[in-house]
Design a protein around this motif. Structure first.
Motif, PDB file in Angstrom:
ATOM      1  N   VAL A 121       0.852  -1.190   0.000  1.00  0.00           N
ATOM      2  CA  VAL A 121       0.000   0.000   0.000  1.00  0.00           C
ATOM      3  C   VAL A 121       0.886   1.238   0.000  1.00  0.00           C
ATOM      4  O   VAL A 121       1.905   1.285   0.710  1.00  0.00           O
ATOM      5  N   HIS A 122       0.497   2.207  -0.805  1.00  0.00           N
ATOM      6  CA  HIS A 122       1.185   3.494  -0.841  1.00  0.00           C
ATOM      7  C   HIS A 122       0.127   4.585  -0.829  1.00  0.00           C
ATOM      8  O   HIS A 122      -0.753   4.619  -1.699  1.00  0.00           O
ATOM      9  N   VAL A 123       0.203   5.464   0.156  1.00  0.00           N
ATOM     10  CA  VAL A 123      -0.740   6.573   0.286  1.00  0.00           C
ATOM     11  C   VAL A 123      -0.126   7.783  -0.401  1.00  0.00           C
ATOM     12  O   VAL A 123       0.843   8.363   0.082  1.00  0.00           O
ATOM     13  N   GLY A 124      -0.669   8.159  -1.536  1.00  0.00           N
ATOM     14  CA  GLY A 124      -0.145   9.273  -2.298  1.00  0.00           C
ATOM     15  C   GLY A 124      -0.671   9.247  -3.714  1.00  0.00           C
ATOM     16  O   GLY A 124      -1.348   8.295  -4.128  1.00  0.00           O
ATOM     17  N   PRO A 125      -0.368  10.274  -4.507  1.00  0.00           N
ATOM     18  CA  PRO A 125      -0.907  10.343  -5.871  1.00  0.00           C
ATOM     19  C   PRO A 125      -0.328   9.298  -6.809  1.00  0.00           C
ATOM     20  O   PRO A 125      -0.953   8.945  -7.792  1.00  0.00           O
ATOM     21  N   SER A 126       0.872   8.796  -6.532  1.00  0.00           N
ATOM     22  CA  SER A 126       1.479   7.793  -7.405  1.00  0.00           C
ATOM     23  C   SER A 126       2.279   6.828  -6.550  1.00  0.00           C
ATOM     24  O   SER A 126       2.786   7.185  -5.485  1.00  0.00           O
ATOM     25  N   GLY A 127       2.411   5.604  -7.011  1.00  0.00           N
ATOM     26  CA  GLY A 127       3.141   4.596  -6.258  1.00  0.00           C
ATOM     27  C   GLY A 127       4.640   4.833  -6.269  1.00  0.00           C
ATOM     28  O   GLY A 127       5.171   5.584  -7.090  1.00  0.00           O
ATOM     29  N   HIS A 128       5.350   4.184  -5.334  1.00  0.00           N
ATOM     30  CA  HIS A 128       6.804   4.339  -5.257  1.00  0.00           C
ATOM     31  C   HIS A 128       7.492   3.370  -6.213  1.00  0.00           C
ATOM     32  O   HIS A 128       6.868   2.477  -6.796  1.00  0.00           O
ATOM     33  N   LYS A 129       8.793   3.549  -6.351  1.00  0.00           N
ATOM     34  CA  LYS A 129       9.607   2.740  -7.268  1.00  0.00           C
ATOM     35  C   LYS A 129      10.486   1.732  -6.536  1.00  0.00           C
ATOM     36  O   LYS A 129      11.384   1.159  -7.144  1.00  0.00           O
ATOM     37  N   ALA A 130      10.224   1.510  -5.244  1.00  0.00           N
ATOM     38  CA  ALA A 130      11.007   0.521  -4.506  1.00  0.00           C
ATOM     39  C   ALA A 130      10.662  -0.881  -5.005  1.00  0.00           C
ATOM     40  O   ALA A 130       9.496  -1.262  -5.029  1.00  0.00           O
ATOM     41  N   ARG A 131      11.671  -1.629  -5.389  1.00  0.00           N
ATOM     42  CA  ARG A 131      11.469  -2.962  -5.968  1.00  0.00           C
ATOM     43  C   ARG A 131      11.349  -3.983  -4.841  1.00  0.00           C
ATOM     44  O   ARG A 131      12.299  -4.681  -4.495  1.00  0.00           O
ATOM     45  N   LEU A 132      10.132  -4.059  -4.264  1.00  0.00           N
ATOM     46  CA  LEU A 132       9.877  -4.927  -3.116  1.00  0.00           C
ATOM     47  C   LEU A 132       8.847  -5.999  -3.415  1.00  0.00           C
ATOM     48  O   LEU A 132       8.466  -6.750  -2.503  1.00  0.00           O
ATOM     49  N   CYS A 133       8.352  -6.074  -4.619  1.00  0.00           N
ATOM     50  CA  CYS A 133       7.326  -7.050  -4.959  1.00  0.00           C
ATOM     51  C   CYS A 133       7.991  -8.416  -5.083  1.00  0.00           C
ATOM     52  O   CYS A 133       8.787  -8.649  -5.987  1.00  0.00           O
ATOM     53  N   GLY A 134       7.646  -9.341  -4.165  1.00  0.00           N
ATOM     54  CA  GLY A 134       8.314 -10.623  -4.123  1.00  0.00           C
ATOM     55  C   GLY A 134       7.390 -11.805  -4.193  1.00  0.00           C
ATOM     56  O   GLY A 134       7.733 -12.876  -3.704  1.00  0.00           O
ATOM     57  N   VAL A 135       6.186 -11.653  -4.738  1.00  0.00           N
ATOM     58  CA  VAL A 135       5.302 -12.788  -4.902  1.00  0.00           C
ATOM     59  C   VAL A 135       5.904 -13.731  -5.938  1.00  0.00           C
ATOM     60  O   VAL A 135       6.261 -13.310  -7.029  1.00  0.00           O
ATOM     61  N   PHE A 136       6.014 -15.009  -5.597  1.00  0.00           N
ATOM     62  CA  PHE A 136       6.766 -15.934  -6.432  1.00  0.00           C
ATOM     63  C   PHE A 136       6.154 -16.063  -7.825  1.00  0.00           C
ATOM     64  O   PHE A 136       6.864 -16.198  -8.810  1.00  0.00           O
ATOM     65  N   LYS A 137       4.830 -16.034  -7.908  1.00  0.00           N
ATOM     66  CA  LYS A 137       4.188 -16.252  -9.200  1.00  0.00           C
ATOM     67  C   LYS A 137       4.472 -15.114 -10.165  1.00  0.00           C
ATOM     68  O   LYS A 137       4.592 -15.320 -11.370  1.00  0.00           O
ATOM     69  N   TYR A 138       4.554 -13.884  -9.640  1.00  0.00           N
ATOM     70  CA  TYR A 138       4.708 -12.716 -10.505  1.00  0.00           C
ATOM     71  C   TYR A 138       6.087 -12.080 -10.375  1.00  0.00           C
ATOM     72  O   TYR A 138       6.319 -11.021 -10.918  1.00  0.00           O
ATOM     73  N   GLU A 139       6.982 -12.696  -9.611  1.00  0.00           N
ATOM     74  CA  GLU A 139       8.259 -12.062  -9.341  1.00  0.00           C
ATOM     75  C   GLU A 139       9.057 -11.892 -10.626  1.00  0.00           C
ATOM     76  O   GLU A 139       9.251 -12.846 -11.375  1.00  0.00           O
ATOM     77  N   SER A 140       9.494 -10.699 -10.855  1.00  0.00           N
ATOM     78  CA  SER A 140      10.306 -10.388 -12.026  1.00  0.00           C
ATOM     79  C   SER A 140      11.717 -10.036 -11.577  1.00  0.00           C
ATOM     80  O   SER A 140      12.034 -10.025 -10.386  1.00  0.00           O
ATOM     81  N   TYR A 141      12.532  -9.716 -12.531  1.00  0.00           N
ATOM     82  CA  TYR A 141      13.924  -9.397 -12.203  1.00  0.00           C
ATOM     83  C   TYR A 141      14.013  -8.113 -11.389  1.00  0.00           C
ATOM     84  O   TYR A 141      14.777  -8.014 -10.440  1.00  0.00           O
ATOM     85  N   GLN A 142      13.210  -7.138 -11.748  1.00  0.00           N
ATOM     86  CA  GLN A 142      13.261  -5.858 -11.060  1.00  0.00           C
ATOM     87  C   GLN A 142      12.352  -5.800  -9.845  1.00  0.00           C
ATOM     88  O   GLN A 142      12.543  -4.950  -8.980  1.00  0.00           O
ATOM     89  N   GLY A 143      11.357  -6.664  -9.741  1.00  0.00           N
ATOM     90  CA  GLY A 143      10.482  -6.668  -8.583  1.00  0.00           C
ATOM     91  C   GLY A 143       9.620  -5.420  -8.466  1.00  0.00           C
ATOM     92  O   GLY A 143       9.336  -4.966  -7.354  1.00  0.00           O
ATOM     93  N   THR A 144       9.204  -4.841  -9.576  1.00  0.00           N
ATOM     94  CA  THR A 144       8.387  -3.631  -9.547  1.00  0.00           C
ATOM     95  C   THR A 144       6.934  -3.971  -9.226  1.00  0.00           C
ATOM     96  O   THR A 144       6.463  -5.078  -9.466  1.00  0.00           O
ATOM     97  N   HIS A 145       6.232  -2.993  -8.681  1.00  0.00           N
ATOM     98  CA  HIS A 145       4.842  -3.182  -8.281  1.00  0.00           C
ATOM     99  C   HIS A 145       3.903  -2.867  -9.450  1.00  0.00           C
ATOM    100  O   HIS A 145       4.237  -2.108 -10.369  1.00  0.00           O
ATOM    101  N   TYR A 146       2.721  -3.457  -9.361  1.00  0.00           N
ATOM    102  CA  TYR A 146       1.652  -3.205 -10.339  1.00  0.00           C
ATOM    103  C   TYR A 146       0.553  -2.456  -9.581  1.00  0.00           C
ATOM    104  O   TYR A 146      -0.275  -3.052  -8.911  1.00  0.00           O
ATOM    105  N   TRP A 147       0.568  -1.126  -9.669  1.00  0.00           N
ATOM    106  CA  TRP A 147      -0.286  -0.281  -8.830  1.00  0.00           C
ATOM    107  C   TRP A 147      -1.679  -0.166  -9.411  1.00  0.00           C
ATOM    108  O   TRP A 147      -1.862  -0.080 -10.616  1.00  0.00           O
TER     109      TRP A 147
END
Length: 331
Positions: free
Chosen positions: A235-261
């Protein structure tokens, strides 16, 4: 571009009657020049947008959310001293009662099984009210948080961050506010001094505070933008999501770990931890064969119901099946 790619493009262009060129077209150059011209206008518009916040008409709503949230934490802490809550050692399953159920729904990857019995251990308030944190922004007009800047910002509860942007908390006092109000200190002597009949009113107050918090968040989310990752529920409270590469779900994990906001809802900021709810007509221990008979309820609502609060008039009564049939098994 390698030599073989040139050959492939020339071969394809010969079928369509088009000429192949590695140089950028004039149309792309024109578009880039237009974007460079309007970029200062976009940045100026973003900076001016922050001047309209906080909206003064919404400040009382945010303050009511803080009061209801404080009452919710205090009342739930009191109920946890009187009514036991169990959690599974291997998965996120929670149950309100002295003995855990025997429904085979444990799907932990550690145990390498899809349908196993749970191994119950004592739970805490974080199992009933799931904590959701987000980055604390200095102001709404600041730039997007980059991956290398993720340690430069504090993590606070998402509800407090939303109320802070709504003007209910000063940005510099939010960390102190979280330390003081998120951990209510209630001793066992205070619990013993409360009569058993009064626990019913404690459960009713907790249920009322739960509904007030959710109703207030629904109003705030219509005014203040919030984002949630579709994959990992960050969750990110603000007008746009952050760029921290913390997305670690195994099914969707990519090389960069970017979020799908995407746009966040009430359940993303204060999740409904749905559990199996034991009714008075159910057996003392819920068995796997009667799983089609039992009801469901959020952990907070189930805890308040065990305390004696009336939930028949709430929107959770349909899932809880208070008048439904039970599995034909003797107690």
């Amino acid at each position: 571009m390698s030599h073989w790619r040139h050959k492939v493009w020339r071969h394809l262009s010969s079928f369509h009657g088009a000429s192949y060129s590695t140089r950028p077209s004039r149309i792309n150059k024109t578009m880039l020049n237009d974007l460079r011209r309007i970029r200062p206008m976009i940045q100026r518009r973003i900076e001016n947008r922050a001047k309209d916040y906080p909206i003064q008409e919404i400040v009382p709503v945010a303050k009511d959310i803080l009061k209801a949230r404080q009452n919710l934490l205090t009342n739930v802490t009191v109920l946890l001293k009187a009514f036991p809550v169990l959690r599974c050692k291997f998965c996120s399953e929670v149950f309100v009662g002295k003995e855990g159920h025997l429904i085979q729904t444990c799907r932990s990857y550690i145990r390498r099984g899809n349908n196993r019995l749970h191994e119950w251990v004592p739970g805490s308030i974080n199992d009933v009210l799931v904590p959701v944190e987000s980055f604390h922004l200095h102001n709404m007009s600041q730039g997007v948080i980059r991956h290398q800047q993720r340690f430069d910002y504090d993590r606070v509860p998402a509800i407090l961050e939303l109320c802070c942007q709504a003007g209910a908390i000063h940005p510099e006092e939010i960390l102190e506010y979280a330390k003081v109000h998120d951990n209510p200190q209630i001793s066992d002597e205070d619990i013993r001094s409360i009569p058993t009949e009064d626990l019913k009113y404690v459960g009713a107050n907790a249920l009322t505070a739960w509904e007030k918090v959710r109703a207030g968040l629904k109003k705030l989310l219509l005014v203040y933008p919030s984002k949630v990752c579709k994959r990992c529920k960050e969750v990110h409270v603000g007008p746009s999501g952050h760029k921290a590469r913390l997305c670690g779900v195994f099914k969707y994990e990519s090389y960069q770990g970017t979020h799908y906001w995407e746009k966040a809802g009430v359940n993303d900021l204060i999740p409904e931890k749905v559990v199996w709810h034991r009714r008075p007509q159910d057996p003392l221990v819920l068995v796997n064969e009667g799983r089609n008979y039992y009801g469901h309820a959020p952990a907070v609502v189930s805890l308040c119901s065990h305390a004696g609060a009336l939930v028949s008039n709430t929107r959770y009564a349909c899932e809880m099946k208070p008048q439904g049939l039970s599995y034909p098994l003797s107690n």
